[in-house]
Design an enzyme around this catalytic site. Structure first.
Site, short mmCIF file in Angstrom:
data_model
loop_
_atom_site.label_atom_id
_atom_site.label_comp_id
_atom_site.label_asym_id
_atom_site.label_seq_id
_atom_site.Cartn_x
_atom_site.Cartn_y
_atom_site.Cartn_z
N ALA A 122 0.81 -1.22 0.00
CA ALA A 122 0.00 0.00 0.00
C ALA A 122 0.85 1.27 0.00
CB ALA A 122 -0.91 0.00 1.23
N ASN A 188 1.11 -4.04 8.21
CA ASN A 188 1.83 -4.30 6.96
C ASN A 188 2.70 -3.13 6.52
OD1 ASN A 188 0.99 -6.99 6.29
ND2 ASN A 188 -1.07 -6.12 6.09
N HIS A 218 -0.84 7.36 3.61
CA HIS A 218 0.45 6.91 4.15
C HIS A 218 1.51 7.95 3.84
CE1 HIS A 218 -1.38 2.96 4.58
NE2 HIS A 218 -1.77 3.04 3.32
N1 NAD Z 1 1.48 -5.09 2.24
C1 NAD Z 1 0.41 -4.31 2.28
O1 NAD Z 1 0.52 -3.08 2.17
C2 NAD Z 1 -0.94 -4.93 2.45
C3 NAD Z 1 -2.08 -4.17 2.20
C4 NAD Z 1 -3.33 -4.78 2.33
C5 NAD Z 1 -3.43 -6.10 2.75
N2 NAD Z 1 -2.31 -6.80 3.01
C6 NAD Z 1 -2.37 -8.20 3.45
O2 NAD Z 1 -2.98 -8.97 2.49
C7 NAD Z 1 -3.83 -9.93 3.11
C8 NAD Z 1 -4.96 -10.28 2.17
O3 NAD Z 1 -5.77 -9.13 1.95
P1 NAD Z 1 -7.20 -9.28 1.28
O4 NAD Z 1 -7.79 -7.90 1.23
O5 NAD Z 1 -7.11 -10.06 0.02
O6 NAD Z 1 -7.95 -10.13 2.42
P2 NAD Z 1 -9.27 -11.02 2.28
O7 NAD Z 1 -9.76 -11.19 3.66
O8 NAD Z 1 -10.18 -10.46 1.25
O9 NAD Z 1 -8.74 -12.43 1.73
C9 NAD Z 1 -7.91 -13.29 2.48
C10 NAD Z 1 -7.91 -14.66 1.82
O10 NAD Z 1 -6.97 -15.50 2.50
C11 NAD Z 1 -7.60 -16.73 2.88
N3 NAD Z 1 -6.95 -17.21 4.10
C12 NAD Z 1 -6.98 -16.66 5.34
N4 NAD Z 1 -6.22 -17.38 6.19
C13 NAD Z 1 -5.69 -18.39 5.48
C14 NAD Z 1 -4.84 -19.47 5.80
N5 NAD Z 1 -4.38 -19.66 7.05
N6 NAD Z 1 -4.48 -20.33 4.80
C15 NAD Z 1 -4.95 -20.16 3.55
N7 NAD Z 1 -5.76 -19.15 3.18
C16 NAD Z 1 -6.14 -18.28 4.14
C17 NAD Z 1 -9.07 -16.36 3.06
O11 NAD Z 1 -9.88 -17.50 2.94
C18 NAD Z 1 -9.24 -15.39 1.87
O12 NAD Z 1 -9.40 -16.10 0.67
C19 NAD Z 1 -4.28 -9.26 4.41
O13 NAD Z 1 -4.51 -10.22 5.41
C20 NAD Z 1 -3.16 -8.35 4.76
O14 NAD Z 1 -2.31 -8.96 5.72
C21 NAD Z 1 -1.08 -6.26 2.86
#
Ligand code: NAD
Length: 265
Positions: A122, A188, A218
Site C-alpha cells: 500500500a 503491513n 500513508h
Molecule cells: N502489504 C500491504 O501493504 C498490504 C495491504 C493490504 C493487505 N495486506 C495483506 O494482504 C492480506 C490479504 O488481503 P485481502 O484484502 O485479500 O484479504 P481477504 O480477507 O479479502 O482475503 C484473504 C484470503 O486469504 C484466505 N486465508 C486466510 N487465512 C488463510 C490461511 N491460514 N491459509 C490459507 N488461506 C487463508 C481467506 O480465505 C481469503 O481467501 C491481508 O490479510 C493483509 O495482511 C497487505
C-alpha cells in the site's frame, strides 16, 4: 507462467484483471485455500487447481508463489514453499515483524535457494528507502492516517470515541515494532517501511484518526546520509474490502510482472 496463490480473497481476485490488462495472465493457476473452502475458492477461480496445503501446492510445481491471505497463512505455508525452492511474494509483510518467523523464513529461503519477495504494497518510496540504507539514516518516520471508523476493532477504540472525533487525533507514537504488535491488522505498512529502511526499532510510527479524510493516507519522511525525501500516498480503498488499498493489488501485479518480463522496473 504457472502462478501459485495462497488465498483467494480481495487481493487475489483483483489481481487477475490487472494481469489480464498487462497481457500477463498466468497460463496455469494453483490456489491454496483453507480446508473446507475448496468450493468457494473454485467459484472465485474457476480454471484454477485448488489445494489445501503447502505440500500439494509444491507438488503442483508453480513457477512463482504469491501469498495474499494474512499473517497466519504466512506462518503456516510460506516456509515449506521456500524450502522447496519456490520464490514467494509475501503481501502480509506484517507477519515478518515477528523476529522468530522472520528468521524461520530466511533460513527456509537459504535452505531452498529461494527468495522472499516483499512488495511495496500500500505504501511507496520503498525503492529509494531501501537504496539509501547503506548511507545511514538520521530518521525514518511513517505516519498512517485513516478515517476514524477504519480504526474500529483496534486498541484505538479504547483510547477515544471514534465516532465523536472532530479533529485529527494522534493516538499512537512509537517504534514500528510496537506498532506491529499493538495494531497487527495495520502492521503491513509499518513493517514494510521498517524492513526496507532503519529496522523495526529505529523506525518511528505515528498513527492518526482523521475525521476530515475518507481514504487511507500513508506518509514516509526520511533523512538519510545520501538524501532526504517525503512521500504521501492516498490509497483508494478496494470496493470489496475497504481495509485493503487498491494500490496493494497493483504493487503485487508489478512484482509478478517484474519476475516474468525481460525488464524489471
Ligand atoms: N502489504 C500491504 O501493504 C498490504 C495491504 C493490504 C493487505 N495486506 C495483506 O494482504 C492480506 C490479504 O488481503 P485481502 O484484502 O485479500 O484479504 P481477504 O480477507 O479479502 O482475503 C484473504 C484470503 O486469504 C484466505 N486465508 C486466510 N487465512 C488463510 C490461511 N491460514 N491459509 C490459507 N488461506 C487463508 C481467506 O480465505 C481469503 O481467501 C491481508 O490479510 C493483509 O495482511 C497487505
Amino acid at each position: 507462467m504457472h502462478l501459485g496463490l495462497i488465498g483467494y480473497g480481495t487481493i487475489a481476485r483483483a489481481l487477475m484483471p490487472v494481469l489480464a490488462q498487462e497481457q500477463a495472465m498466468p497460463a496455469r493457476l494453483t490456489v491454496l485455500a483453507r480446508a473446507g473452502r475448496e468450493a468457494e475458492a473454485q467459484a472465485a477461480f474457476p480454471r484454477a487447481t485448488i489445494v489445501t496445503d503447502a505440500a500439494a501446492l509444491i507438488a503442483a510445481q508453480p513457477d512463482l508463489v504469491a501469498e495474499c491471505a494474512g499473517q497466519a497463512a504466512v506462518a503456516a505455508h510460506v516456509a515449506p514453499v521456500l524450502r522447496a525452492g519456490l520464490n514467494c511474494i509475501v503481501v502480509s509483510i506484517g507477519a515478518l515483524a515477528d523476529p522468530a518467523l522472520h528468521d524461520t523464513l530466511r533460513a527456509a529461503a537459504r535452505d531452498g535457494g529461494a527468495r522472499i519477495i516483499l512488495p511495496a504494497g500500500a505504501v511507496g518510496g520503498i525503492d529509494i528507502l531501501s537504496a539509501l540504507r547503506p548511507s545511514g539514516f538520521d530518521s525514518v518516520v511513517y505516519t498512517g492516517r485513516k478515517p476514524p471508523r477504519a480504526w474500529a476493532g483496534s486498541p484505538a477504540e479504547a483510547l477515544m470515541d471514534l465516532d465523536a472525533l472532530t479533529a485529527e487525533t494522534v493516538f499512537f507514537t512509537g517504534t514500528a515494532r510496537d506498532a506491529a504488535l499493538q495494531y497487527p491488522k495495520n502492521a503491513n505498512v509499518a513493517a514494510t517501511v521498517a524492513l526496507a529502511g532503519a529496522g523495526l526499532d529505529k523506525t518511528e510510527v505515528r498513527l492518526i484518526a482523521d475525521p476530515s479524510i475518507s481514504a487511507n493516507v500513508h506518509e514516509v519522511t526520511v533523512r538519510a546520509g545520501a538524501g532526504e525525501f517525503h512521500i504521501r500516498i492516498t490509497g483508494h480503498p478496494s470496493p470489496d474490502n475497504p481495509r485493503t488499498s487498491l494500490t496493494t493489488v497493483y504493487s503485487l501485479a508489478r512484482e509478478i510482472l517484474n519476475q516474468t518480463r525481460e525488464v524489471a522496473i
